[in-house]
Motif scaffolding. Structure first.
Motif, PDB file in Angstrom:
ATOM      1  N   ARG A  12      37.938  33.385  22.504  1.00 15.02           N
ATOM      2  CA  ARG A  12      38.304  32.019  23.031  1.00 15.02           C
ATOM      3  C   ARG A  12      37.186  31.256  23.468  1.00 15.02           C
ATOM      4  NH1 ARG A  12      42.556  32.137  27.748  1.00 15.02           N
ATOM      5  NH2 ARG A  12      43.958  32.909  26.064  1.00 15.02           N
ATOM      6  N   GLY A  13      36.315  31.642  24.055  1.00 16.46           N
ATOM      7  CA  GLY A  13      35.281  30.719  24.385  1.00 16.46           C
ATOM      8  C   GLY A  13      34.356  30.315  23.310  1.00 16.46           C
ATOM      9  N   ARG A  14      34.379  31.135  22.292  1.00 16.40           N
ATOM     10  CA  ARG A  14      33.379  30.715  20.986  1.00 16.40           C
ATOM     11  C   ARG A  14      34.233  29.592  20.343  1.00 16.40           C
ATOM     12  NH1 ARG A  14      32.811  36.455  20.838  1.00 16.40           N
ATOM     13  NH2 ARG A  14      34.397  36.682  19.564  1.00 16.40           N
ATOM     14  N   LEU A  15      35.585  29.682  20.258  1.00 17.39           N
ATOM     15  CA  LEU A  15      36.315  28.727  19.819  1.00 17.39           C
ATOM     16  C   LEU A  15      36.263  27.469  20.535  1.00 17.39           C
ATOM     17  CD1 LEU A  15      38.364  27.780  17.423  1.00 17.39           C
ATOM     18  CD2 LEU A  15      40.264  28.658  19.013  1.00 17.39           C
ATOM     19  N   ARG A  16      36.369  27.532  21.845  1.00 11.03           N
ATOM     20  CA  ARG A  16      36.430  26.502  22.472  1.00 11.03           C
ATOM     21  C   ARG A  16      34.643  25.595  22.387  1.00 11.03           C
ATOM     22  NH1 ARG A  16      33.418  25.105  26.895  1.00 11.03           N
ATOM     23  NH2 ARG A  16      34.186  23.367  27.903  1.00 11.03           N
ATOM     24  N   LEU A  17      33.699  26.496  22.292  1.00 11.31           N
ATOM     25  CA  LEU A  17      32.442  25.766  21.929  1.00 11.31           C
ATOM     26  C   LEU A  17      32.460  25.216  20.774  1.00 11.31           C
ATOM     27  CD1 LEU A  17      28.965  27.239  22.847  1.00 11.31           C
ATOM     28  CD2 LEU A  17      29.529  27.010  20.239  1.00 11.31           C
ATOM     29  N   VAL A  18      32.842  25.927  19.396  1.00 12.30           N
ATOM     30  CA  VAL A  18      32.906  24.995  18.286  1.00 12.30           C
ATOM     31  C   VAL A  18      33.734  23.983  18.266  1.00 12.30           C
ATOM     32  CG1 VAL A  18      33.587  25.522  15.855  1.00 12.30           C
ATOM     33  CG2 VAL A  18      32.172  27.084  16.887  1.00 12.30           C
ATOM     34  N   SER A  19      34.744  23.769  18.807  1.00 10.43           N
ATOM     35  CA  SER A  19      35.875  22.850  18.714  1.00 10.43           C
ATOM     36  C   SER A  19      35.443  21.745  19.579  1.00 10.43           C
ATOM     37  CB  SER A  19      37.331  23.275  19.215  1.00 10.43           C
ATOM     38  OG  SER A  19      37.453  23.680  20.655  1.00 10.43           O
ATOM     39  N   GLN A  20      34.653  21.963  20.767  1.00 10.69           N
ATOM     40  CA  GLN A  20      34.029  20.928  21.528  1.00 10.69           C
ATOM     41  C   GLN A  20      32.888  20.323  20.821  1.00 10.69           C
ATOM     42  OE1 GLN A  20      34.255  19.513  24.791  1.00 10.69           O
ATOM     43  NE2 GLN A  20      36.293  20.373  24.792  1.00 10.69           N
ATOM     44  N   HIS A  21      32.082  20.938  19.639  1.00 14.37           N
ATOM     45  CA  HIS A  21      31.130  20.465  19.085  1.00 14.37           C
ATOM     46  C   HIS A  21      31.886  19.411  17.787  1.00 14.37           C
ATOM     47  CE1 HIS A  21      27.420  19.903  16.934  1.00 14.37           C
ATOM     48  NE2 HIS A  21      28.038  20.693  15.893  1.00 14.37           N
ATOM     49  N   LEU A  22      32.570  20.126  17.284  1.00 14.00           N
ATOM     50  CA  LEU A  22      33.120  19.569  15.966  1.00 14.00           C
ATOM     51  C   LEU A  22      34.147  18.472  16.311  1.00 14.00           C
ATOM     52  CD1 LEU A  22      33.867  22.687  13.801  1.00 14.00           C
ATOM     53  CD2 LEU A  22      31.928  20.994  13.626  1.00 14.00           C
ATOM     54  N   ASN A  23      35.158  18.649  17.314  1.00 11.51           N
ATOM     55  CA  ASN A  23      36.093  17.427  17.676  1.00 11.51           C
ATOM     56  C   ASN A  23      35.528  16.488  18.636  1.00 11.51           C
ATOM     57  OD1 ASN A  23      37.772  19.003  15.927  1.00 11.51           O
ATOM     58  ND2 ASN A  23      38.675  20.285  17.578  1.00 11.51           N
ATOM     59  N   HIS A  24      34.804  16.628  19.522  1.00 11.80           N
ATOM     60  CA  HIS A  24      34.260  15.822  20.597  1.00 11.80           C
ATOM     61  C   HIS A  24      32.885  15.258  20.519  1.00 11.80           C
ATOM     62  CE1 HIS A  24      38.169  16.285  22.537  1.00 11.80           C
ATOM     63  NE2 HIS A  24      38.126  17.854  22.264  1.00 11.80           N
ATOM     64  N   HIS A  25      32.300  15.733  19.331  1.00 11.65           N
ATOM     65  CA  HIS A  25      31.031  15.583  19.061  1.00 11.65           C
ATOM     66  C   HIS A  25      29.847  15.638  20.161  1.00 11.65           C
ATOM     67  CE1 HIS A  25      32.778  13.888  15.578  1.00 11.65           C
ATOM     68  NE2 HIS A  25      33.551  13.127  16.601  1.00 11.65           N
ATOM     69  N   ARG A  26      30.388  16.883  20.826  1.00  9.67           N
ATOM     70  CA  ARG A  26      29.274  17.091  21.801  1.00  9.67           C
ATOM     71  C   ARG A  26      28.186  17.892  21.375  1.00  9.67           C
ATOM     72  NH1 ARG A  26      31.660  19.909  26.977  1.00  9.67           N
ATOM     73  NH2 ARG A  26      29.685  19.469  27.782  1.00  9.67           N
ATOM     74  N   SER A  27      26.709  17.858  21.881  1.00  6.47           N
ATOM     75  CA  SER A  27      25.527  18.401  21.466  1.00  6.47           C
ATOM     76  C   SER A  27      25.901  20.040  21.478  1.00  6.47           C
ATOM     77  CB  SER A  27      24.470  18.029  22.359  1.00  6.47           C
ATOM     78  OG  SER A  27      23.610  18.812  22.187  1.00  6.47           O
ATOM     79  N   LEU A  28      25.351  20.751  20.457  1.00  7.15           N
ATOM     80  CA  LEU A  28      25.612  22.159  20.527  1.00  7.15           C
ATOM     81  C   LEU A  28      24.502  22.514  21.266  1.00  7.15           C
ATOM     82  CD1 LEU A  28      27.205  24.088  18.943  1.00  7.15           C
ATOM     83  CD2 LEU A  28      25.414  24.502  17.323  1.00  7.15           C
ATOM     84  N   ALA A  29      23.202  21.853  21.754  1.00  6.11           N
ATOM     85  CA  ALA A  29      22.258  22.339  22.689  1.00  6.11           C
ATOM     86  C   ALA A  29      22.925  22.307  24.231  1.00  6.11           C
ATOM     87  CB  ALA A  29      21.282  21.600  22.488  1.00  6.11           C
ATOM     88  N   GLU A  30      23.762  21.312  24.311  1.00  2.28           N
ATOM     89  CA  GLU A  30      24.473  21.011  25.816  1.00  2.28           C
ATOM     90  C   GLU A  30      25.463  21.985  25.926  1.00  2.28           C
ATOM     91  OE1 GLU A  30      27.505  17.822  27.505  1.00  2.28           O
ATOM     92  OE2 GLU A  30      25.675  16.941  26.130  1.00  2.28           O
ATOM     93  N   LEU A  31      26.219  22.507  24.939  1.00  6.08           N
ATOM     94  CA  LEU A  31      27.293  23.493  25.020  1.00  6.08           C
ATOM     95  C   LEU A  31      26.919  24.798  25.187  1.00  6.08           C
ATOM     96  CD1 LEU A  31      29.645  21.862  22.290  1.00  6.08           C
ATOM     97  CD2 LEU A  31      30.199  21.998  24.552  1.00  6.08           C
TER      98      LEU A  31
END
Length: 52
Positions: A12-31
């Protein structure tokens, strides 16, 4: 799915990380920093997500 005892993220945490990056355009480094994982690990989960 069995999660390693020392794993920082569950499925679930991995999916949240990826979805935050793809859907909300958050930096992968920040996440990755928020999740307590390396940027390399975050890219690994993103690549696995994209490959299906």
């Amino acid at each position: 799915m069995h999660t390693h005892a020392n794993a920082r993220l569950t499925q679930r945490g991995r999916l949240r990380l990826v979805s935050q990056h793809l859907n909300h355009h958050r930096s992968l480094a920040e996440l990755a920093a928020e999740a307590g994982i390396s940027l390399r690990c975050a890219y690994k989960w993103l690549a696995r997500y994209r490959s299906g």
